[in-house]
Enzyme design. Structure first.
Site, PDB file in Angstrom:
ATOM      1  N   HIS A  39      27.361  57.092  30.853  1.00 39.59           N
ATOM      2  CA  HIS A  39      26.849  56.423  31.757  1.00 39.59           C
ATOM      3  C   HIS A  39      28.727  56.255  32.404  1.00 39.59           C
ATOM      4  O   HIS A  39      29.494  55.758  31.608  1.00 39.59           O
ATOM      5  CB  HIS A  39      26.765  54.698  31.086  1.00 39.59           C
ATOM      6  CG  HIS A  39      24.998  54.913  31.444  1.00 39.59           C
ATOM      7  ND1 HIS A  39      24.402  53.903  30.199  1.00 39.59           N
ATOM      8  CD2 HIS A  39      24.066  55.222  32.176  1.00 39.59           C
ATOM      9  CE1 HIS A  39      23.691  53.907  30.932  1.00 39.59           C
ATOM     10  NE2 HIS A  39      22.825  54.686  31.827  1.00 39.59           N
ATOM     11  N   HIS A  44      30.541  44.334  24.941  1.00 39.98           N
ATOM     12  CA  HIS A  44      30.042  44.966  26.353  1.00 39.98           C
ATOM     13  C   HIS A  44      29.131  44.336  27.156  1.00 39.98           C
ATOM     14  O   HIS A  44      27.611  44.064  26.801  1.00 39.98           O
ATOM     15  CB  HIS A  44      29.318  45.867  25.716  1.00 39.98           C
ATOM     16  CG  HIS A  44      28.829  47.418  26.710  1.00 39.98           C
ATOM     17  ND1 HIS A  44      27.339  46.427  26.964  1.00 39.98           N
ATOM     18  CD2 HIS A  44      29.317  48.562  27.075  1.00 39.98           C
ATOM     19  CE1 HIS A  44      27.227  47.815  28.487  1.00 39.98           C
ATOM     20  NE2 HIS A  44      28.318  48.522  28.096  1.00 39.98           N
ATOM     21  N   HIS A  92      29.434  58.274  25.542  1.00 34.49           N
ATOM     22  CA  HIS A  92      27.944  58.594  25.968  1.00 34.49           C
ATOM     23  C   HIS A  92      28.627  58.265  27.735  1.00 34.49           C
ATOM     24  O   HIS A  92      29.719  58.292  27.535  1.00 34.49           O
ATOM     25  CB  HIS A  92      27.025  57.380  26.013  1.00 34.49           C
ATOM     26  CG  HIS A  92      26.869  56.107  26.799  1.00 34.49           C
ATOM     27  ND1 HIS A  92      27.482  55.642  26.255  1.00 34.49           N
ATOM     28  CD2 HIS A  92      25.612  56.198  27.869  1.00 34.49           C
ATOM     29  CE1 HIS A  92      27.812  53.868  26.759  1.00 34.49           C
ATOM     30  NE2 HIS A  92      26.509  54.383  27.705  1.00 34.49           N
ATOM     31  N   ASP A 128      30.232  53.772  34.188  1.00 36.90           N
ATOM     32  CA  ASP A 128      31.450  52.201  33.342  1.00 36.90           C
ATOM     33  C   ASP A 128      31.893  52.978  32.222  1.00 36.90           C
ATOM     34  O   ASP A 128      32.792  52.414  32.229  1.00 36.90           O
ATOM     35  CB  ASP A 128      30.647  51.626  33.853  1.00 36.90           C
ATOM     36  CG  ASP A 128      29.510  51.325  32.166  1.00 36.90           C
ATOM     37  OD1 ASP A 128      28.370  52.135  32.677  1.00 36.90           O
ATOM     38  OD2 ASP A 128      29.073  50.074  32.184  1.00 36.90           O
ATOM     39  N   HIS A 129      31.241  53.788  31.330  1.00 36.88           N
ATOM     40  CA  HIS A 129      32.183  55.049  30.199  1.00 36.88           C
ATOM     41  C   HIS A 129      33.547  55.815  30.667  1.00 36.88           C
ATOM     42  O   HIS A 129      33.909  55.179  29.033  1.00 36.88           O
ATOM     43  CB  HIS A 129      31.445  54.721  28.950  1.00 36.88           C
ATOM     44  CG  HIS A 129      30.615  53.599  28.757  1.00 36.88           C
ATOM     45  ND1 HIS A 129      30.405  52.859  27.530  1.00 36.88           N
ATOM     46  CD2 HIS A 129      29.844  52.857  29.487  1.00 36.88           C
ATOM     47  CE1 HIS A 129      29.929  51.974  27.204  1.00 36.88           C
ATOM     48  NE2 HIS A 129      29.763  51.387  28.771  1.00 36.88           N
ATOM     49  N   HIS A 152      20.348  54.374  22.904  1.00 43.80           N
ATOM     50  CA  HIS A 152      19.996  53.714  23.843  1.00 43.80           C
ATOM     51  C   HIS A 152      19.572  54.079  25.536  1.00 43.80           C
ATOM     52  O   HIS A 152      19.285  53.822  26.295  1.00 43.80           O
ATOM     53  CB  HIS A 152      21.436  53.907  24.535  1.00 43.80           C
ATOM     54  CG  HIS A 152      22.360  53.291  25.742  1.00 43.80           C
ATOM     55  ND1 HIS A 152      22.191  52.505  25.828  1.00 43.80           N
ATOM     56  CD2 HIS A 152      23.391  53.550  26.449  1.00 43.80           C
ATOM     57  CE1 HIS A 152      23.113  52.093  27.248  1.00 43.80           C
ATOM     58  NE2 HIS A 152      23.378  53.219  27.603  1.00 43.80           N
ATOM     59  N   ASP A 201      26.762  52.008  23.068  1.00 42.76           N
ATOM     60  CA  ASP A 201      24.909  51.038  23.860  1.00 42.76           C
ATOM     61  C   ASP A 201      24.654  51.647  23.391  1.00 42.76           C
ATOM     62  O   ASP A 201      23.868  52.725  22.945  1.00 42.76           O
ATOM     63  CB  ASP A 201      25.390  52.027  25.336  1.00 42.76           C
ATOM     64  CG  ASP A 201      26.806  50.977  26.164  1.00 42.76           C
ATOM     65  OD1 ASP A 201      27.422  50.886  26.043  1.00 42.76           O
ATOM     66  OD2 ASP A 201      26.269  51.369  27.424  1.00 42.76           O
TER      67      ASP A 201
HETATM   68 ZN   LIG Z   1      27.529  50.424  28.651  1.00 47.15          ZN
HETATM   69 ZN   LIG Z   2      25.570  53.265  28.912  1.00 45.21          ZN
END
Ligand SMILES: [Zn+2]
Ligand SMILES: [Zn+2]
Length: 300
Positions: free
Chosen positions: A66, A245, A64, A68-69, A158, A182
Site C-alpha cells: 500500500h 496506524h 506490504h 502509504d507504507h 489484510h 496491516d
Molecule cells: Zn496501512
Molecule cells: Zn495497508
C-alpha cells in the site's frame, strides 16, 4: 553486548496527510543496528527530528505495498546518500520485503536514474551508495540474525486482495517486540506475538452508522476494530500493547471517532496495559519496565 533496544513510532497515521500523524514507519534500534519498518510519508523528517542520520539505517523492511507504507522509500534512500549530516551512505541500501519488493526497488532505481547520474558526475557521490540491495521472502521465517538481533517475518491477513502482507517479530537481549503490520484479526499474528514484551498493533474505527457506506465498510474490513485488537492483546498478553496506524474514519458531517473513543472501545474488551501511539513515541525495552517517552519535539 549493547542491550539498548528501543522502538520509536516515526509515523502513527495512515494515507491522510496529517502533519501530526505521519505515514507508517517504525524505527527499531537494537545495539548499534537501526532497522526501519515501512517508509511512510515523512519518515525522513522524523529521523531528522531524532537527530538520526538518514543514511545510517541498516535495513528497511516492508510489510506490504500500500502506497502509504512505501512513498517515503525514495526519500530515505536518496536523501541518505547525500553527504554531511544526511549520513552519506556509501554502500547499497538494504531492503527486505515480500514478493514485489524487487519490482518496486528496481523501478525506483530506473525512475531516479537521472538524479543519480547527475550527483555522481557533479558531486562525486559514491555510486555504490545509490544502489538498493533488495531481497524477498515468500513465507514465515527468520530473515535476519546478526549480533544478537533476530527478525522473523510472518504473514498476516489484510484482506483477500491485499496480498502479500506481513508482520515482524524482533528478538534481542531477551526481549521481544512484534509489529502487526496491516491486518484484520489474525491467528497467525497471535501465534507469533504471544508472550512478546511489546506488541504494536494497527487499529481502525468509525461511527456505527457509517458502516452503511460501502467504501467505509470495505476499509474497515481490511483492518482491526478496537475489539479485534483487544482480543489479540488478551490472547498474547504483552507487557505493553500499543495501538498504532490509527485509521479513524469520519464522513461528511460525521467527525471521525476521537482517540478517547478509541481508548474506551479498547478498554471495554481488554484489561491490560495499552497506549495509543503518537509520532515519536519511544519504547525502551532495556528497562525492566517498558518506559514510554513522548518526545516533546512533536506537535504544534
Ligand atoms: Zn496501512
Ligand atoms: Zn495497508
Amino acid at each position: 553486548m549493547d542491550a539498548r533496544f528501543r522502538v520509536t513510532l516515526l509515523g502513527s497515521g495512515m494515507p491522510l496527510p496529517d502533519p501530526l500523524r505521519f505515514g507508517p514507519a517504525t524505527l527499531i534500534e537494537a545495539g548499534a543496528q537501526r532497522i526501519l519498518v515501512d517508509a511512510g510519508r515523512g519518515a525522513t523528517m522524523r529521523l531528522f527530528q531524532l537527530g538520526i542520520p538518514i543514511g545510517s539505517i541498516d535495513l528497511l523492511l516492508l510489510t506490504h505495498f500500500h502506497s502509504d507504507h512505501v512513498v517515503g522509500l525514495p526519500d530515505i534512500w536518496l536523501t541518505g546518500w547525500l553527504g554531511g549530516r544526511f549520513g552519506g551512505r556509501t554502500s547499497p541500501m538494504r531492503v527486505l520485503g515480500p514478493e514485489g519488493t524487487l519490482r518496486l526497488t528496481q523501478h525506483l532505481e530506473k525512475a531516479y536514474s537521472s538524479d543519480i547520474a547527475i550527483r555522481i558526475a557533479d558531486e562525486s557521490l559514491p555510486p555504490e551508495g545509490a544502489r538498493i540491495e533488495a531481497g524477498e521472502f515468500s513465507g514465515d521465517g527468520l530473515i535476519h540474525d546478526r549480533d544478537g538481533l533476530r527478525i522473523t517475518c510472518f504473514e498476516v491477513d489484510h484482506g483477500d486482495k491485499i496480498k502479500p502482507a506481513f508482520g515482524y517479530r524482533f528478538d534481542y537481549a531477551r526481549k521481544s517486540v512484534v509489529l502487526s503490520g496491516d491486518t484484520r484479526y489474525c491467528e497467525n499474528l497471535i501465534a507469533h506475538a504471544t508472550g512478546a514484551d511489546l506488541l504494536v498493533h494497527e487499529v481502525a474505527m468509525t461511527k456505527p452508522h457509517l458502516m452503511e457506506i460501502e467504501r467505509i465498510r470495505r476499509v474497515m474490513g481490511h483492518h482491526s476494530a478496537p475489539k479485534d485488537a483487544a482480543h489479540v492483546f488478551t490472547k498474547c498478553a504483552p507487557k505493553l500493547a500499543v495501538l498504532n496506524h490509527l485509521v479513524l474514519i469520519g464522513d461528511g458531517d460525521s467527525a471521525p471517532p476521537s482517540v478517547q473513543e478509541l481508548i474506551d472501545a479498547t478498554r471495554q474488551k481488554y484489561n491490560g496495559a495499552f497506549v495509543v501511539g503518537e509520532d515519536l513515541m519511544t519504547f525502551d525495552l532495556e528497562e525492566s519496565q517498558i518506559e514510554r517517552v513522548i518526545q516533546s519535539r512533536n506537535g504544534p
